[in-house]
Design a protein around this motif. Sequence first.
Motif, PDB file in Angstrom:
ATOM      1  N   VAL A  67     -11.600   7.035  -3.038  1.00  0.00           N
ATOM      2  CA  VAL A  67     -13.025   7.372  -3.056  1.00  0.00           C
ATOM      3  C   VAL A  67     -13.632   6.680  -4.267  1.00  0.00           C
ATOM      4  O   VAL A  67     -13.417   7.107  -5.404  1.00  0.00           O
ATOM      5  CB  VAL A  67     -13.240   8.893  -3.130  1.00  0.00           C
ATOM      6  N   LEU A  71     -20.008   6.067  -5.676  1.00  0.00           N
ATOM      7  CA  LEU A  71     -20.446   5.851  -4.301  1.00  0.00           C
ATOM      8  C   LEU A  71     -21.538   6.834  -3.901  1.00  0.00           C
ATOM      9  O   LEU A  71     -22.448   6.496  -3.138  1.00  0.00           O
ATOM     10  CB  LEU A  71     -19.255   5.986  -3.350  1.00  0.00           C
ATOM     11  N   ASN A  80     -15.888  11.573   3.060  1.00  0.00           N
ATOM     12  CA  ASN A  80     -14.551  11.026   3.297  1.00  0.00           C
ATOM     13  C   ASN A  80     -14.376  10.577   4.744  1.00  0.00           C
ATOM     14  O   ASN A  80     -13.610   9.658   5.033  1.00  0.00           O
ATOM     15  CB  ASN A  80     -13.485  12.063   2.932  1.00  0.00           C
ATOM     16  N   LEU A  83     -15.713   7.094   4.822  1.00  0.00           N
ATOM     17  CA  LEU A  83     -14.757   6.180   4.186  1.00  0.00           C
ATOM     18  C   LEU A  83     -13.549   5.938   5.078  1.00  0.00           C
ATOM     19  O   LEU A  83     -13.035   4.813   5.151  1.00  0.00           O
ATOM     20  CB  LEU A  83     -14.304   6.749   2.846  1.00  0.00           C
ATOM     21  N   GLN A  87     -12.110   2.061   6.985  1.00  0.00           N
ATOM     22  CA  GLN A  87     -10.852   1.389   6.662  1.00  0.00           C
ATOM     23  C   GLN A  87     -10.447   0.420   7.775  1.00  0.00           C
ATOM     24  O   GLN A  87     -10.787   0.615   8.942  1.00  0.00           O
ATOM     25  CB  GLN A  87      -9.740   2.418   6.443  1.00  0.00           C
ATOM     26  N   ARG A 188     -21.076   3.573   5.592  1.00  0.00           N
ATOM     27  CA  ARG A 188     -20.818   3.897   4.183  1.00  0.00           C
ATOM     28  C   ARG A 188     -21.928   3.354   3.287  1.00  0.00           C
ATOM     29  O   ARG A 188     -22.479   4.065   2.432  1.00  0.00           O
ATOM     30  CB  ARG A 188     -19.472   3.310   3.764  1.00  0.00           C
TER      31      ARG A 188
END
Length: 306
Positions: A67, A71, A80, A83, A87, A188
């Motif tokens: 994290v 941000l 989360n 995030l 990925q 994000r």
Amino acid sequence: MKKGDLSFVFVIEGPRLQTQSLLLADSLRRHHPLAEIIAYCPAGCDFPPEIAAVLQACAVSCRPLAVPQGLWAAPYPHGNKILALAQPRETRFSMFLDTDMAAIAPIDPDDLPGAMQVSVVPEGIASWGKDLARWEVAHRFFDLPMPSERIHLLRGRKRAFLPYFNAGMVAIREEDRVQGLGFGALWRNTASAFDFGAKVGGKRPWLDQITLPLTMRRFGFAHKIVDERNNCSISNDRRLDGLNPAILHYHRSGFLRNWPDYGDLISAMLDRLPQHRAALSNWLTQGGYLGDPQPEPDAAEGEDHG
């Protein structure tokens, strides 16, 4: 679907989500034997041995999730999920799921998104921006016109409302790119910019759901509204007869205990690793899934809000 088509993505952080992950991982693996199942772990992947054993038996890939500092304008554990979706993965499709879910049946491949689409289910109620004034501020922040389209929310009067979706299930195509970034990374960046810059109240805990449709509009993605069976939310006094979910969104263990096949979900998970039955039963008892039902504490900000 064949191997390499689909990843299921969720987040594990803390004992509550560790317990939830037992049912989610086991049920996903039973209904999707060829899918990738990936748990992203902001606090690292060092789990109690019985939790780790279930995840391993279900062939869950546990990956650390960094994290980045700075941000968010303030701590935002809900972020989360964004995030995790951002990925890199090798499959054609990825479906993020909140951890307080269970697979009841296989998903329909036709519910996965097409080119430059994001598969979503409408939210139940207008939990943010009920009078639209906040949405006007949100759209102006990104120089976007207010959308003329209306969708129907899923609860109560099933109000016609701006495109607004439950972020407990979001499915994307990994090959879709804008400015070299996939949808998760674009979400994000949008959510972070909105958090710091938009002069509007009530962002938490709704920042993810506010910025989900905004990200689609900013970068030319279309929403693909799929049947509620992909994110079938049960809570409070909702009638359960007639529901036919693929993915059950139960929110709290007390609500899951009202599900007609609740006992089968629990038994199937415990039967996967009989040698850990006692330890796993203890986890489920502490989480309210077994034993005498107990009042659950109010959800913390890091827990589901959909």
